[in-house]
Design a protein around this motif. Sequence first.
Motif, PDB file in Angstrom:
ATOM      1  N   GLU A   1       0.668  -1.046   0.083  1.00 58.52           N
ATOM      2  CA  GLU A   1       0.132  -0.079   0.227  1.00 58.52           C
ATOM      3  C   GLU A   1       0.262   1.287  -0.228  1.00 58.52           C
ATOM      4  OE1 GLU A   1       0.914  -0.590   4.488  1.00 58.52           O
ATOM      5  OE2 GLU A   1       0.172  -1.755   2.507  1.00 58.52           O
ATOM      6  N   LEU A   2       2.301   1.052   0.576  1.00 55.57           N
ATOM      7  CA  LEU A   2       2.611   2.088   0.443  1.00 55.57           C
ATOM      8  C   LEU A   2       3.381   3.128  -1.011  1.00 55.57           C
ATOM      9  CD1 LEU A   2       5.383   1.721   3.873  1.00 55.57           C
ATOM     10  CD2 LEU A   2       3.382   3.125   3.417  1.00 55.57           C
ATOM     11  N   LEU A   3       3.444   1.777  -2.055  1.00 58.50           N
ATOM     12  CA  LEU A   3       3.479   2.157  -3.546  1.00 58.50           C
ATOM     13  C   LEU A   3       2.635   2.801  -3.997  1.00 58.50           C
ATOM     14  CD1 LEU A   3       5.946   2.490  -5.809  1.00 58.50           C
ATOM     15  CD2 LEU A   3       4.455   0.761  -6.050  1.00 58.50           C
ATOM     16  N   ALA A   4       1.334   2.318  -3.004  1.00 60.13           N
ATOM     17  CA  ALA A   4       0.070   2.529  -3.913  1.00 60.13           C
ATOM     18  C   ALA A   4      -0.169   4.351  -3.856  1.00 60.13           C
ATOM     19  CB  ALA A   4      -1.132   1.830  -3.757  1.00 60.13           C
TER      20      ALA A   4
ATOM     21  N   ALA B   1       1.555   6.391  -2.593  1.00 61.28           N
ATOM     22  CA  ALA B   1       2.871   7.117  -3.494  1.00 61.28           C
ATOM     23  C   ALA B   1       2.822   7.675  -4.448  1.00 61.28           C
ATOM     24  CB  ALA B   1       4.767   6.486  -3.431  1.00 61.28           C
ATOM     25  N   ARG B   2       1.655   6.561  -5.764  1.00 64.76           N
ATOM     26  CA  ARG B   2       1.702   6.105  -6.843  1.00 64.76           C
ATOM     27  C   ARG B   2       0.530   7.739  -6.876  1.00 64.76           C
ATOM     28  NH1 ARG B   2       1.054   1.578 -10.427  1.00 64.76           N
ATOM     29  NH2 ARG B   2       1.340   3.881 -12.266  1.00 64.76           N
ATOM     30  N   SER B   3      -0.368   7.528  -6.420  1.00 65.47           N
ATOM     31  CA  SER B   3      -1.539   7.969  -6.007  1.00 65.47           C
ATOM     32  C   SER B   3      -1.908   9.310  -5.993  1.00 65.47           C
ATOM     33  CB  SER B   3      -2.802   7.430  -5.700  1.00 65.47           C
ATOM     34  OG  SER B   3      -2.498   6.816  -4.469  1.00 65.47           O
ATOM     35  N   GLY B   4      -1.006   9.927  -4.582  1.00 67.42           N
ATOM     36  CA  GLY B   4      -0.875  10.779  -3.856  1.00 67.42           C
ATOM     37  C   GLY B   4      -0.121  12.276  -4.438  1.00 67.42           C
TER      38      GLY B   4
ATOM     39  N   SER C   1      10.320   4.803  -4.141  1.00 70.02           N
ATOM     40  CA  SER C   1       9.359   5.817  -4.440  1.00 70.02           C
ATOM     41  C   SER C   1       9.076   6.694  -3.132  1.00 70.02           C
ATOM     42  CB  SER C   1       7.977   5.224  -4.863  1.00 70.02           C
ATOM     43  OG  SER C   1       8.363   4.810  -6.233  1.00 70.02           O
ATOM     44  N   ILE C   2       9.529   5.745  -1.373  1.00 68.09           N
ATOM     45  CA  ILE C   2       9.358   6.001  -0.940  1.00 68.09           C
ATOM     46  C   ILE C   2      10.766   6.217   0.276  1.00 68.09           C
ATOM     47  CG2 ILE C   2       7.266   4.855  -0.306  1.00 68.09           C
ATOM     48  CD1 ILE C   2       8.127   2.643   0.966  1.00 68.09           C
ATOM     49  N   GLY C   3      11.982   5.952  -0.484  1.00 67.95           N
ATOM     50  CA  GLY C   3      13.432   6.237   0.121  1.00 67.95           C
ATOM     51  C   GLY C   3      13.180   7.309   0.888  1.00 67.95           C
TER      52      GLY C   3
ATOM     53  N   THR D   1       8.539   7.303  -9.489  1.00 68.56           N
ATOM     54  CA  THR D   1       9.998   7.134  -8.944  1.00 68.56           C
ATOM     55  C   THR D   1      11.143   8.133  -9.228  1.00 68.56           C
ATOM     56  OG1 THR D   1       9.696   4.834  -9.527  1.00 68.56           O
ATOM     57  CG2 THR D   1      12.094   5.625  -9.701  1.00 68.56           C
ATOM     58  N   PHE D   2      10.536   8.799 -10.648  1.00 69.02           N
ATOM     59  CA  PHE D   2      12.032  10.244 -10.940  1.00 69.02           C
ATOM     60  C   PHE D   2      11.620  10.924 -10.179  1.00 69.02           C
ATOM     61  CE2 PHE D   2       9.363   7.958 -15.320  1.00 69.02           C
ATOM     62  CZ  PHE D   2      10.913   7.699 -15.666  1.00 69.02           C
ATOM     63  N   GLY D   3      10.945  11.469  -9.247  1.00 73.52           N
ATOM     64  CA  GLY D   3      11.075  12.564  -7.981  1.00 73.52           C
ATOM     65  C   GLY D   3      12.532  12.454  -7.237  1.00 73.52           C
ATOM     66  N   PRO D   4      11.799  11.377  -6.902  1.00 72.08           N
ATOM     67  CA  PRO D   4      13.188  10.911  -5.833  1.00 72.08           C
ATOM     68  C   PRO D   4      13.899  10.219  -6.329  1.00 72.08           C
ATOM     69  CG  PRO D   4      11.065   9.900  -4.935  1.00 72.08           C
ATOM     70  CD  PRO D   4      10.524  11.106  -6.860  1.00 72.08           C
TER      71      PRO D   4
END
Length: 227
Positions: free
Chosen positions: A35-38, A40-43, A74-76, A122-125
């Motif tokens: 759910e953490l990736l979900a 990051a991708r949606s919000g 994405s959450i690193g 993923t690109f931004g981080p």
Amino acid sequence: MLTLLHTSPVHVPVFDALRDREHPGLEMRHVVHEELLALARSGGPGAADAATAAVLAEVVGEGGATAVLCTCSSIGAAAEAYAARLGVPVLRVDRPMAAAAVAAAPERDTVRIAVVATVDSTFGPTCDLIREEAERAGRPADIRTVLAEGAWKHFEDGDQDGYLDVVARVVDTIIGVDVVVLAQSSMADAAARVVRSHIAVPVLSSPAPGLRAAAAAVPLIPVSPGP
């Protein structure tokens, strides 16, 4: 004990194999929170920060982790930033790769790096991380982002071969850079499928150097002397 925080179960056997090959005896535990990736991708940026912090607090408080490796790009950044509040090392798997990418580029004024990803989040981080490592090395960075169109659908369908083939084909189209970075842990095995007959540049991935850094960060437990 080193705890690995994943956002997909596909990473578990990858890091188990790396541990067995390069760090035998390393005590490792896997925690998967898709759910953490979900989030990051949606919000967008920051959407998963609070949830990531809560998971990390549980991993350390109840799980007894003495070091944590976050394997999701994405959450690193959020995971790494929370380390000071936890009191244990929290590493992002892609930082050693980013540093290696900057170091691998030829000595010129600007480092030219292509970042390949299969999800936009993923690109931004990843780009921020590479700029940070380039600044630390005193080298300006010219970063190009390349989305592997259609690859993520293969991943969601469980078609790892199709996923890796799409990534490898995209990498083979990239020219005019010094280094190619595979931004997500799930992409690592695509490097072996890259032909790149037209230009020889390094294609870097994060799992091996990331686990190496995490293994080194695990506090040593002193052995009590015998009677």
